[in-house]
Design a protein around this motif. Structure first.
Motif, PDB file in Angstrom:
ATOM      1  N   LYS A  55      65.147  72.948  39.572  1.00  0.00           N
ATOM      2  CA  LYS A  55      65.448  71.519  39.667  1.00  0.00           C
ATOM      3  C   LYS A  55      64.457  70.637  38.912  1.00  0.00           C
ATOM      4  O   LYS A  55      64.767  69.488  38.593  1.00  0.00           O
ATOM      5  CB  LYS A  55      65.510  71.095  41.134  1.00  0.00           C
ATOM      6  N   SER A  59      67.319  69.069  32.227  1.00  0.00           N
ATOM      7  CA  SER A  59      68.442  69.534  31.416  1.00  0.00           C
ATOM      8  C   SER A  59      69.148  70.736  32.024  1.00  0.00           C
ATOM      9  O   SER A  59      70.303  71.017  31.705  1.00  0.00           O
ATOM     10  CB  SER A  59      67.967  69.903  30.007  1.00  0.00           C
ATOM     11  N   ASN A 102      74.733  76.416  29.758  1.00  0.00           N
ATOM     12  CA  ASN A 102      74.318  75.277  30.590  1.00  0.00           C
ATOM     13  C   ASN A 102      74.439  75.632  32.068  1.00  0.00           C
ATOM     14  O   ASN A 102      75.200  76.519  32.449  1.00  0.00           O
ATOM     15  CB  ASN A 102      75.175  74.053  30.284  1.00  0.00           C
ATOM     16  N   LYS A 104      74.330  72.661  34.160  1.00  0.00           N
ATOM     17  CA  LYS A 104      74.783  71.347  34.631  1.00  0.00           C
ATOM     18  C   LYS A 104      76.021  70.954  33.840  1.00  0.00           C
ATOM     19  O   LYS A 104      76.173  71.314  32.678  1.00  0.00           O
ATOM     20  CB  LYS A 104      73.690  70.295  34.447  1.00  0.00           C
ATOM     21  N   HIS A 105      76.908  70.227  34.491  1.00  0.00           N
ATOM     22  CA  HIS A 105      78.127  69.785  33.823  1.00  0.00           C
ATOM     23  C   HIS A 105      77.785  68.835  32.680  1.00  0.00           C
ATOM     24  O   HIS A 105      76.798  68.088  32.744  1.00  0.00           O
ATOM     25  CB  HIS A 105      79.047  69.076  34.823  1.00  0.00           C
ATOM     26  N   ARG A 106      78.574  68.861  31.635  1.00  0.00           N
ATOM     27  CA  ARG A 106      78.316  68.038  30.447  1.00  0.00           C
ATOM     28  C   ARG A 106      78.346  66.541  30.742  1.00  0.00           C
ATOM     29  O   ARG A 106      77.844  65.748  29.955  1.00  0.00           O
ATOM     30  CB  ARG A 106      79.327  68.357  29.346  1.00  0.00           C
ATOM     31  N   ASN A 107      78.922  66.145  31.884  1.00  0.00           N
ATOM     32  CA  ASN A 107      78.945  64.729  32.252  1.00  0.00           C
ATOM     33  C   ASN A 107      77.769  64.318  33.133  1.00  0.00           C
ATOM     34  O   ASN A 107      77.688  63.168  33.562  1.00  0.00           O
ATOM     35  CB  ASN A 107      80.260  64.388  32.960  1.00  0.00           C
ATOM     36  N   SER A 108      76.847  65.254  33.404  1.00  0.00           N
ATOM     37  CA  SER A 108      75.624  64.914  34.131  1.00  0.00           C
ATOM     38  C   SER A 108      74.722  64.080  33.228  1.00  0.00           C
ATOM     39  O   SER A 108      74.828  64.130  32.006  1.00  0.00           O
ATOM     40  CB  SER A 108      74.883  66.186  34.553  1.00  0.00           C
ATOM     41  N   ARG A 109      73.811  63.326  33.834  1.00  0.00           N
ATOM     42  CA  ARG A 109      72.902  62.473  33.061  1.00  0.00           C
ATOM     43  C   ARG A 109      71.455  62.759  33.451  1.00  0.00           C
ATOM     44  O   ARG A 109      71.160  63.144  34.580  1.00  0.00           O
ATOM     45  CB  ARG A 109      73.215  60.990  33.280  1.00  0.00           C
ATOM     46  N   ASP A 110      70.551  62.533  32.476  1.00  0.00           N
ATOM     47  CA  ASP A 110      69.132  62.742  32.750  1.00  0.00           C
ATOM     48  C   ASP A 110      68.514  61.455  33.294  1.00  0.00           C
ATOM     49  O   ASP A 110      69.218  60.480  33.577  1.00  0.00           O
ATOM     50  CB  ASP A 110      68.408  63.238  31.495  1.00  0.00           C
ATOM     51  N   LEU A 115      73.703  61.641  28.598  1.00  0.00           N
ATOM     52  CA  LEU A 115      74.553  62.739  29.007  1.00  0.00           C
ATOM     53  C   LEU A 115      73.903  64.079  28.649  1.00  0.00           C
ATOM     54  O   LEU A 115      73.426  64.265  27.535  1.00  0.00           O
ATOM     55  CB  LEU A 115      75.914  62.646  28.318  1.00  0.00           C
ATOM     56  N   ASP A 117      74.949  66.877  27.658  1.00  0.00           N
ATOM     57  CA  ASP A 117      75.970  67.656  26.953  1.00  0.00           C
ATOM     58  C   ASP A 117      75.229  68.520  25.952  1.00  0.00           C
ATOM     59  O   ASP A 117      74.703  68.018  24.956  1.00  0.00           O
ATOM     60  CB  ASP A 117      76.947  66.707  26.259  1.00  0.00           C
TER      61      ASP A 117
END
Length: 247
Positions: A55, A59, A102, A104-110, A115, A117
């Protein structure tokens, strides 16, 4: 003087500087790990040849590595979005030293709202590993596996394609042309080359266009939904697909 603009600009450059530093540090730690796999990098857990981001690494990411194999990277950047691409990339990994994907889903944000992605996100564990790996081999290939739906294509050529191959730009090398020919001849499918046969889904905005090391060759591989379903249910077809890529 518009102080809001100044603050915004300063925040942008600060974020960019922090991201560059993080990528450099992550690359360095992965280089150390490639030299000594007892030194598990910060932000990762390690088991059975697989590094999995915890966690603390925004990314995310998963890195599979084995000492033997062709000097190539099998890469599924959208495992949750492009169905079956991870299964196909794992099959290709049987020929390559590296598998990247990956977590994390490509629509996750840092933390900066960007994004995550992996096809476009610069500050990723995959990019850091690619840079680290480049220092350990003379040359290597990156096979990035994507998926598309024929019915969503905007051109007749795109709607007829089973595979769209590119190197992230409109100029195809002889090797890409040879891969397409091999896929067409041995799999009996319609493998098209971006810039010659079709003019969409060429990976022209992919981050590896600018980030891939000079001793690498980047292949952007788009697979139709129908072909992906065939590949995961036909081991012989999947094996031949892999062999065409690395030949």
């Amino acid at each position: 003087m518009n102080y809001k603009i100044i603050v915004t600009v300063l925040m942008f450059f600060t974020a960019a500087s922090c991201e560059a530093t993080q990528l450099e540090e992550l690359t360095s730690s992965l280089q150390n790990w490639l030299n000594d796999q007892q030194r598990v990098p910060e932000h990762f857990s390690f088991s059975n040849g697989v590094l999995v981001a915890n966690k603390s690494l925004l990314s995310g990411g998963e890195i599979h590595f084995k000492a033997k194999g062709n000097t190539c990277i099998s890469y599924a950047p959208h495992r949750y979005f492009d169905k079956h691409t991870l299964t196909i990339a794992k099959a290709l990994f049987s020929e390559c030293q590296v598998l990247l994907t990956n977590t994390k889903h490509r629509n996750s944000r840092d933390a900066y709202g960007k994004l995550i992605d992996f096809g476009k996100y610069k500050n990723s564990s995959s990019n850091a590993f690619i840079l680290a790996y480049s220092s350990t081999v003379e040359s290597f290939s990156i096979y990035q596996i994507h998926g598309f739906a024929k019915e969503k294509r905007t051109t007749e050529q795109g709607r007829k394609a089973d595979i769209i191959l590119s190197e992230g730009h409109v100029f195809a090398s002889k090797r890409t042309l040879n891969i397409a020919q091999c896929l067409n001849n041995t799999l009996g499918i319609n493998a098209l080359v971006y810039g010659r046969d079709v003019h969409e889904l060429g990976g022209t905005h992919n981050v590896l266009n600018s980030l891939a090391p000079v001793n690498s060759q980047f292949f952007h591989i788009e697979l139709s939904r129908e072909l992906r379903e065939q590949l995961i249910t036909n081991n012989q077809l999947l094996k031949q697909f892999s062999l065409c890529l690395i030949s």
